[in-house]
Design a protein around this motif. Structure first.
Motif, mmCIF file in Angstrom:
data_model
loop_
_atom_site.group_PDB
_atom_site.id
_atom_site.type_symbol
_atom_site.label_atom_id
_atom_site.label_comp_id
_atom_site.label_asym_id
_atom_site.label_seq_id
_atom_site.Cartn_x
_atom_site.Cartn_y
_atom_site.Cartn_z
ATOM 1 N N GLY A 1 0.824 -1.204 0.000
ATOM 2 C CA GLY A 1 0.000 0.000 0.000
ATOM 3 C C GLY A 1 0.856 1.250 0.000
ATOM 4 N N SER A 2 1.357 1.619 -1.170
ATOM 5 C CA SER A 2 2.305 2.734 -1.276
ATOM 6 C C SER A 2 1.634 4.071 -1.531
ATOM 7 C CB SER A 2 3.309 2.460 -2.405
ATOM 8 O OG SER A 2 4.011 1.273 -2.152
ATOM 9 N N ILE B 1 9.191 6.665 0.842
ATOM 10 C CA ILE B 1 10.407 7.481 0.908
ATOM 11 C C ILE B 1 11.135 7.269 2.230
ATOM 12 C CG2 ILE B 1 11.240 9.866 1.055
ATOM 13 C CD1 ILE B 1 9.146 10.542 -1.133
ATOM 14 N N TYR B 2 10.400 7.218 3.329
ATOM 15 C CA TYR B 2 11.042 6.964 4.625
ATOM 16 C C TYR B 2 11.705 5.587 4.643
ATOM 17 C CZ TYR B 2 8.924 11.132 6.686
ATOM 18 O OH TYR B 2 8.578 12.430 6.979
ATOM 19 N N LEU B 3 10.998 4.586 4.138
ATOM 20 C CA LEU B 3 11.573 3.242 4.070
ATOM 21 C C LEU B 3 12.765 3.215 3.119
ATOM 22 C CD1 LEU B 3 8.242 1.211 3.822
ATOM 23 C CD2 LEU B 3 9.734 1.365 5.836
ATOM 24 N N GLY B 4 12.621 3.903 1.997
ATOM 25 C CA GLY B 4 13.677 3.916 0.991
ATOM 26 C C GLY B 4 14.946 4.591 1.468
ATOM 27 N N LEU B 5 14.822 5.697 2.175
ATOM 28 C CA LEU B 5 16.003 6.389 2.677
ATOM 29 C C LEU B 5 16.759 5.521 3.680
ATOM 30 C CD1 LEU B 5 14.592 10.001 3.108
ATOM 31 C CD2 LEU B 5 16.255 9.226 1.402
ATOM 32 N N ALA B 6 16.013 4.745 4.468
ATOM 33 C CA ALA B 6 16.658 3.815 5.399
ATOM 34 C C ALA B 6 17.382 2.705 4.644
ATOM 35 C CB ALA B 6 15.622 3.228 6.348
ATOM 36 N N CYS B 7 16.710 2.105 3.694
ATOM 37 C CA CYS B 7 17.302 0.992 2.948
ATOM 38 C C CYS B 7 18.471 1.438 2.078
ATOM 39 C CB CYS B 7 16.231 0.323 2.085
ATOM 40 S SG CYS B 7 15.029 -0.617 3.050
ATOM 41 N N GLN B 8 18.395 2.645 1.577
ATOM 42 C CA GLN B 8 19.472 3.179 0.732
ATOM 43 C C GLN B 8 20.810 3.165 1.474
ATOM 44 O OE1 GLN B 8 19.381 7.476 -0.272
ATOM 45 N NE2 GLN B 8 19.258 6.803 -2.399
ATOM 46 N N PHE C 1 -0.197 5.886 -9.592
ATOM 47 C CA PHE C 1 1.157 5.456 -9.961
ATOM 48 C C PHE C 1 2.010 6.598 -10.516
ATOM 49 C CE2 PHE C 1 4.042 2.670 -12.720
ATOM 50 C CZ PHE C 1 4.878 2.375 -11.661
ATOM 51 N N LYS C 2 1.416 7.463 -11.313
ATOM 52 C CA LYS C 2 2.173 8.583 -11.878
ATOM 53 C C LYS C 2 2.715 9.472 -10.763
ATOM 54 C CE LYS C 2 1.795 12.396 -15.189
ATOM 55 N NZ LYS C 2 0.882 13.113 -16.136
ATOM 56 N N GLU C 3 1.866 9.778 -9.785
ATOM 57 C CA GLU C 3 2.280 10.599 -8.653
ATOM 58 C C GLU C 3 3.352 9.877 -7.827
ATOM 59 O OE1 GLU C 3 1.694 14.189 -6.288
ATOM 60 O OE2 GLU C 3 0.980 13.616 -8.274
ATOM 61 N N PHE C 4 3.172 8.586 -7.636
ATOM 62 C CA PHE C 4 4.149 7.781 -6.905
ATOM 63 C C PHE C 4 5.516 7.836 -7.574
ATOM 64 C CE2 PHE C 4 6.430 3.737 -6.665
ATOM 65 C CZ PHE C 4 6.582 3.571 -5.302
ATOM 66 N N ARG C 5 5.564 7.616 -8.872
ATOM 67 C CA ARG C 5 6.840 7.606 -9.593
ATOM 68 C C ARG C 5 7.527 8.961 -9.515
ATOM 69 N NH1 ARG C 5 6.274 5.298 -15.500
ATOM 70 N NH2 ARG C 5 8.537 5.564 -15.385
ATOM 71 N N ARG C 6 6.748 10.025 -9.627
ATOM 72 C CA ARG C 6 7.323 11.369 -9.551
ATOM 73 C C ARG C 6 7.976 11.604 -8.190
ATOM 74 N NH1 ARG C 6 2.964 14.134 -10.051
ATOM 75 N NH2 ARG C 6 3.056 14.386 -12.322
#
Length: 205
Positions: free
Chosen positions: A41-42, A49-56, A96-101
């Motif tokens: 559920g993105s 973004i919070y999860l991604g910054l941690a995983c990055q 999805f468009k908003e998500f990708r942006r």
């Protein structure tokens, strides 16, 4: 202080409180030392973004699972319907468009892997062990149970199960995520790490 958090984070559409976001980040930062993170559920990518910054930071991957057609409450005539996210040509919600942006602007395209599908379809032949699962999908009982049953089997021992939108009082929100949270606590498979706002946290034993 979360490194590289975009200045526009509060402008991104979503339903995540600041204390919940910080908890997701810190648990993902710890968990992603052991493997990948799955978000169910993105929506427009705020929590991603919070999860991604941690995983990055650990060169790990976030699989961001969403059919991007909106949950029940996002459809026309429902309380959380957003006309800006409605595709008139398709006659459907399309996030999805908003998500990708938002993922692109956060420079997370090499960390976040979108999975545009329903939960059950994506899980059918899934093989990747998961260090953290964040359930924030549909709030019907059927949807919440499907997410829980499909994905907790892939959670590593010591991995984190996070469930969003827990409201014991039906006047505050839907009851399905809370029912799944209680089911998880009663299963004997998890250590209860408590709640932060409406975010429940458990650790796989």
């Amino acid at each position: 202080m979360i490194p590289n958090l975009p200045d526009t984070i509060n402008d991104i559409k979503g339903f995540l409180a600041e204390d919940e976001a910080e908890a997701l980040y810190h648990h993902a930062l710890d968990a992603s030392h052991s493997g990948a993170v799955l978000e169910i559920g993105s929506y427009c990518g705020k929590s991603t973004i919070y999860l991604g910054l941690a995983c990055q930071q650990n060169k790990a991957t976030v699989f961001a699972l969403d059919h991007h057609r909106g949950s029940e409450e996002h459809q026309i005539g429902e309380y959380f319907h957003d006309p800006d996210l409605y595709d008139d040509g398709e006659g459907k919600v399309d996030t999805f468009k908003e998500f990708r942006r938002n993922i692109r602007n956060a420079r997370l395209e090499e960390t976040v892997v979108p999975v545009v599908a329903g939960s059950e379809a994506a899980a059918r032949q899934w093989q990747t062990p998961l260090a953290m699962v964040f359930i924030d999908g549909g709030h019907s009982l059927e949807a919440a149970l499907t997410d829980y049953r499909c994905w907790t089997a892939h959670l590593l021992r010591g991995g984190i199960l996070a469930i969003h939108d827990l409201f014991e009082d039906a006047h505050e929100g839907g009851q399905a995520p809370f029912a799944v949270y209680r089911m998880a606590k009663a299963s004997g498979l998890f250590e209860d790490l408590g709640q932060i706002n409406s975010l429940g946290l458990l650790r796989r034993l």
